[in-house]
Design a protein around this motif. Sequence first.
Motif, PDB file in Angstrom:
ATOM      1  N   THR A 269       0.825  -1.219   0.000  1.00  0.00           N
ATOM      2  CA  THR A 269       0.000   0.000   0.000  1.00  0.00           C
ATOM      3  C   THR A 269       0.858   1.267   0.000  1.00  0.00           C
ATOM      4  OG1 THR A 269      -1.984   0.955   0.974  1.00  0.00           O
ATOM      5  CG2 THR A 269      -0.333   0.179   2.530  1.00  0.00           C
ATOM      6  N   SER A 270       2.044   1.174   0.563  1.00  0.00           N
ATOM      7  CA  SER A 270       2.974   2.314   0.617  1.00  0.00           C
ATOM      8  C   SER A 270       3.697   2.523  -0.708  1.00  0.00           C
ATOM      9  CB  SER A 270       4.014   2.047   1.707  1.00  0.00           C
ATOM     10  OG  SER A 270       4.629   0.784   1.445  1.00  0.00           O
TER      11      SER A 270
ATOM     12  N   CYS B  59      -9.093  -0.922  12.057  1.00  0.00           N
ATOM     13  CA  CYS B  59      -8.644  -0.173  10.873  1.00  0.00           C
ATOM     14  C   CYS B  59      -9.239  -0.824   9.634  1.00  0.00           C
ATOM     15  CB  CYS B  59      -7.130  -0.274  10.709  1.00  0.00           C
ATOM     16  SG  CYS B  59      -6.217   0.662  11.875  1.00  0.00           S
TER      17      CYS B  59
ATOM     18  N   SER C 298     -10.200   4.606   5.856  1.00  0.00           N
ATOM     19  CA  SER C 298      -8.898   5.171   5.466  1.00  0.00           C
ATOM     20  C   SER C 298      -9.042   6.657   5.135  1.00  0.00           C
ATOM     21  CB  SER C 298      -8.296   4.406   4.294  1.00  0.00           C
ATOM     22  OG  SER C 298      -9.216   4.381   3.243  1.00  0.00           O
ATOM     23  N   LYS C 299     -10.251   7.065   4.747  1.00  0.00           N
ATOM     24  CA  LYS C 299     -10.520   8.499   4.576  1.00  0.00           C
ATOM     25  C   LYS C 299     -12.006   8.748   4.866  1.00  0.00           C
ATOM     26  CE  LYS C 299     -10.833   8.393  -0.533  1.00  0.00           C
ATOM     27  NZ  LYS C 299     -11.030   7.026  -0.829  1.00  0.00           N
TER      28      LYS C 299
ATOM     29  N   GLU D 154      -5.065  -3.325  14.053  1.00  0.00           N
ATOM     30  CA  GLU D 154      -4.674  -3.381  12.632  1.00  0.00           C
ATOM     31  C   GLU D 154      -4.267  -4.818  12.338  1.00  0.00           C
ATOM     32  OE1 GLU D 154      -4.731  -2.777   9.661  1.00  0.00           O
ATOM     33  OE2 GLU D 154      -3.592  -0.930   9.331  1.00  0.00           O
TER      34      GLU D 154
ATOM     35  N   SER E 256      -0.839   3.359   7.651  1.00  0.00           N
ATOM     36  CA  SER E 256      -2.301   3.176   7.717  1.00  0.00           C
ATOM     37  C   SER E 256      -2.803   3.226   9.158  1.00  0.00           C
ATOM     38  CB  SER E 256      -2.701   1.828   7.110  1.00  0.00           C
ATOM     39  OG  SER E 256      -2.119   1.660   5.860  1.00  0.00           O
ATOM     40  N   SER E 257      -2.089   2.532  10.053  1.00  0.00           N
ATOM     41  CA  SER E 257      -2.576   2.526  11.436  1.00  0.00           C
ATOM     42  C   SER E 257      -2.367   3.877  12.112  1.00  0.00           C
ATOM     43  CB  SER E 257      -1.967   1.386  12.240  1.00  0.00           C
ATOM     44  OG  SER E 257      -0.680   1.100  11.826  1.00  0.00           O
TER      45      SER E 257
ATOM     46  N   GLN F  83      -2.603   6.745  10.558  1.00  0.00           N
ATOM     47  CA  GLN F  83      -3.725   7.569  10.055  1.00  0.00           C
ATOM     48  C   GLN F  83      -4.999   7.295  10.851  1.00  0.00           C
ATOM     49  OE1 GLN F  83      -4.919   7.045   6.008  1.00  0.00           O
ATOM     50  NE2 GLN F  83      -3.146   8.146   5.195  1.00  0.00           N
ATOM     51  N   ALA F  84      -5.227   6.007  11.125  1.00  0.00           N
ATOM     52  CA  ALA F  84      -6.430   5.632  11.883  1.00  0.00           C
ATOM     53  C   ALA F  84      -6.361   6.214  13.295  1.00  0.00           C
ATOM     54  CB  ALA F  84      -6.561   4.110  11.930  1.00  0.00           C
TER      55      ALA F  84
END
Length: 203
Positions: free
Chosen positions: A26-27, A71, A95-96, A120, A128-129, A131-132
Amino acid sequence: MKDNLARDLLEIKAVQINKDHYFTWTSGIKSPIYCDNRLTMSHPKVRKNITEAFVSLVEKMEEKPEIIAGCATAGIPHAAWLADRLALPMVYVRSKPKGHGKGNQVEGELPAGKRVLVIEDLISTGGSSLQAAEAVRREGGVVTGVAAIFTYGLEKADTVFQEAGINFSTITGFDQLLEALTDDGELNEEDKRELLLWRDQLD
Ligand SMILES: O=P(O)(O)OC[C@H]1O[C@H](OP(=O)(O)OP(=O)(O)O)[C@H](O)[C@@H]1O
Ligand SMILES: O=C(O)c1cc(=O)[nH]c(=O)[nH]1
């Protein structure tokens, strides 16, 4: 526990290694390995082991969570099983923010000031985590930590959580997986060394 879970992931064929066709994370990182923890949903014994391992992590935490946050997407089912096991409320974090309806990023009830543990499935860069966790904080929740099934053990992830002041704990990870694969004769010492070097140069 760490070794057992690595073995569970291997048994259910959640782990794929392909040195010829790299997976895209994902990155954006290109990787010879992919761990699909989503497959654990389909294996009741394995997902139960994961829930119990999360319970053990929570038991060791000084600050006990009052809410479990999953998440999106792969963390959500594990958050649900853990919340159920601990008889705690649950939320999940997109995620958004949703682009229609109420525009929520955090779904479910999150009263301000409540202690929240973010669940997660897997940590690579930790983006991602994190951001959550930040979304939970924006809603007024107090993030007591992030817990995940698996980590690649990237220094990058340690750094982002440290900078954000968030404790993170994991059940198993890349090192345990490589040990198990080597013990089983699936990897030789040279392959293992190469994979460890590949991981270490990502930082
Ligand atoms: O630590 P990071 O670098 O952020 O990578 C880990 C994230 O990547 C995967 O999610 P993915 O984006 O594939 O989405 P999904 O959970 O919806 O399958 C995984 O489930 C983690 O959420
Ligand atoms: O970083 C990722 O996107 C990632 C890596 C991995 O091994 N498994 C996964 O589901 N996501």
